[in-house]
Design a protein around this motif. Structure first.
Motif, PDB file in Angstrom:
ATOM      1  N   SER A   1      64.855  72.757  17.015  1.00 48.73           N
ATOM      2  CA  SER A   1      65.617  72.292  18.179  1.00 48.73           C
ATOM      3  C   SER A   1      64.741  71.331  18.890  1.00 48.73           C
ATOM      4  O   SER A   1      63.438  70.986  18.670  1.00 48.73           O
ATOM      5  CB  SER A   1      65.745  73.373  19.173  1.00 48.73           C
ATOM      6  N   SER A   2      65.362  70.297  19.490  1.00 47.96           N
ATOM      7  CA  SER A   2      64.794  69.204  20.107  1.00 47.96           C
ATOM      8  C   SER A   2      65.790  68.680  21.284  1.00 47.96           C
ATOM      9  O   SER A   2      66.713  69.354  21.497  1.00 47.96           O
ATOM     10  CB  SER A   2      64.486  68.272  19.379  1.00 47.96           C
ATOM     11  N   ARG A   3      65.268  67.662  21.952  1.00 48.99           N
ATOM     12  CA  ARG A   3      66.177  67.199  23.094  1.00 48.99           C
ATOM     13  C   ARG A   3      67.535  66.728  22.386  1.00 48.99           C
ATOM     14  O   ARG A   3      68.442  66.556  23.230  1.00 48.99           O
ATOM     15  CB  ARG A   3      65.612  66.054  23.738  1.00 48.99           C
ATOM     16  N   TRP A   4      67.690  66.582  21.054  1.00 47.93           N
ATOM     17  CA  TRP A   4      69.017  65.958  20.447  1.00 47.93           C
ATOM     18  C   TRP A   4      69.595  67.031  19.902  1.00 47.93           C
ATOM     19  O   TRP A   4      70.723  66.656  19.532  1.00 47.93           O
ATOM     20  CB  TRP A   4      68.493  64.874  19.352  1.00 47.93           C
TER      21      TRP A   4
ATOM     22  N   LEU B   1      70.137  71.469  19.998  1.00 46.43           N
ATOM     23  CA  LEU B   1      69.782  72.708  20.658  1.00 46.43           C
ATOM     24  C   LEU B   1      70.379  73.921  19.932  1.00 46.43           C
ATOM     25  O   LEU B   1      71.587  73.826  19.594  1.00 46.43           O
ATOM     26  CB  LEU B   1      69.961  72.680  21.883  1.00 46.43           C
TER      27      LEU B   1
ATOM     28  N   ALA C   1      70.680  71.518  32.235  1.00 49.48           N
ATOM     29  CA  ALA C   1      69.364  70.976  32.273  1.00 49.48           C
ATOM     30  C   ALA C   1      69.328  70.613  34.102  1.00 49.48           C
ATOM     31  O   ALA C   1      70.333  70.394  34.819  1.00 49.48           O
ATOM     32  CB  ALA C   1      69.124  69.698  31.601  1.00 49.48           C
TER      33      ALA C   1
ATOM     34  N   GLY D   1      72.328  67.984  21.486  1.00 48.00           N
ATOM     35  CA  GLY D   1      71.192  68.322  22.308  1.00 48.00           C
ATOM     36  C   GLY D   1      71.601  68.616  23.679  1.00 48.00           C
ATOM     37  O   GLY D   1      72.981  68.272  24.183  1.00 48.00           O
TER      38      GLY D   1
ATOM     39  N   GLY E   1      68.852  67.696  26.215  1.00 52.52           N
ATOM     40  CA  GLY E   1      67.711  67.072  27.030  1.00 52.52           C
ATOM     41  C   GLY E   1      66.573  68.039  26.625  1.00 52.52           C
ATOM     42  O   GLY E   1      66.306  68.824  26.061  1.00 52.52           O
ATOM     43  N   GLN E   2      65.461  67.757  27.364  1.00 51.62           N
ATOM     44  CA  GLN E   2      64.104  68.369  27.472  1.00 51.62           C
ATOM     45  C   GLN E   2      63.942  69.766  28.098  1.00 51.62           C
ATOM     46  O   GLN E   2      63.164  70.369  27.853  1.00 51.62           O
ATOM     47  CB  GLN E   2      63.177  67.285  28.215  1.00 51.62           C
TER      48      GLN E   2
ATOM     49  N   LEU F   1      62.382  74.446  26.177  1.00 51.65           N
ATOM     50  CA  LEU F   1      62.530  74.063  24.949  1.00 51.65           C
ATOM     51  C   LEU F   1      61.451  74.281  23.984  1.00 51.65           C
ATOM     52  O   LEU F   1      60.510  73.411  23.797  1.00 51.65           O
ATOM     53  CB  LEU F   1      63.059  72.592  24.936  1.00 51.65           C
TER      54      LEU F   1
END
Length: 242
Positions: A160-163, A165, A183, A204, A206-207, A229
């Motif tokens: 998983s990442s900001r792009w 999830l 977010a 995603g 976001g952060q 995250l």
């Protein structure tokens, strides 16, 4: 590891707990068997009558992707139809057999089982029937608002990442209807459930950290805040579904 089938009696006409799903894979080890007779349509308010067999999870928490089996080792795998592409995950059944009744958590899928056949953990099977026989006639029904005793936990999937999830919800009690994330400063975003029980935002979210809004099939809705995250970490909260 191959499943070691018992020779079972003729298949039983059965009802389903949930609609037809897409088939998902399950890594399993144990003893069970299946028959192929088509199930009847569900009858509202009535228990499902069927057959139980027994098995042990090889590792982890089954097709529902839980990190481990329940601490009491009382769990069940359902047929693809009743597993319903993970819609049954995390719910509970009361199963009644010749020796009594046991409450079990849905953690897995039994790919070769027709609707009406369930695969119980060895511990659970021993509560309702003689494990030496390997199979037993049982009846089972969903448990409404089961007593979980723990607040919600979350696990962000590896990768998983900001792009992209993927989020697992743990200890919700009733099966889930929807999961949404937001977010800071953003809008609520509905996630899509995968057949391995993670909830996915393909582009995603976001952060983070995120607020996560969880709704179950009995209408309970709660929001847990501050979910990070942080892949592969079990994040415990103080939020309970009911």
């Amino acid at each position: 590891m191959r499943r070691l089938p018992f020779v079972l009696a003729a298949a039983l006409t059965a009802t389903s707990l949930l609609p037809d799903p897409a088939l998902a894979k399950s890594g399993r080890s144990g003893e069970s068997a299946a028959a192929t007779r088509a199930p009847a349509k569900p009858v509202a308010g009535k228990a499902t009558k069927g057959k139980a067999t027994l098995y042990e999870l090889q590792s982890g928490g089954g097709n529902c992707s839980y990190p481990s089996p329940p601490a009491d080792n009382l769990y069940v795998a359902l047929s693809p139809r009743e597993y319903a592409a993970a819609a049954a995950c995390g719910g509970y059944l009361n199963v009644t057999g010749p020796k009594g009744t046991v409450q079990v958590k849905v953690v897995d899928q039994c790919p070769e089982c027709p609707a009406g056949y369930i695969d119980l953990s060895r511990t659970a099977f021993a509560r309702v029937a003689d494990p030496g026989k390997g199979t037993a006639a049982v009846s089972y029904r969903p448990v409404g608002n089961p007593r979980v005793g723990r607040p919600l936990s979350f696990r962000v999937k590896e990768g998983s990442s900001r792009w992209w999830l993927a989020l697992l919800v743990i200890d919700h009690g009733n099966p889930l209807a929807s999961v949404e994330v937001k977010a800071v400063g953003g809008a609520w975003r509905k996630l899509a459930r995968a057949d391995y029980n993670y909830w996915i935002a393909q582009s995603g979210a976001g952060q983070g950290p995120f607020a996560v809004r969880v709704t179950d099939t009995r209408g309970h809705r709660v929001t847990a805040n501050g979910v990070r995250l942080a892949p592969a970490v079990i994040q415990r909260t103080t939020t309970k579904m009911y």
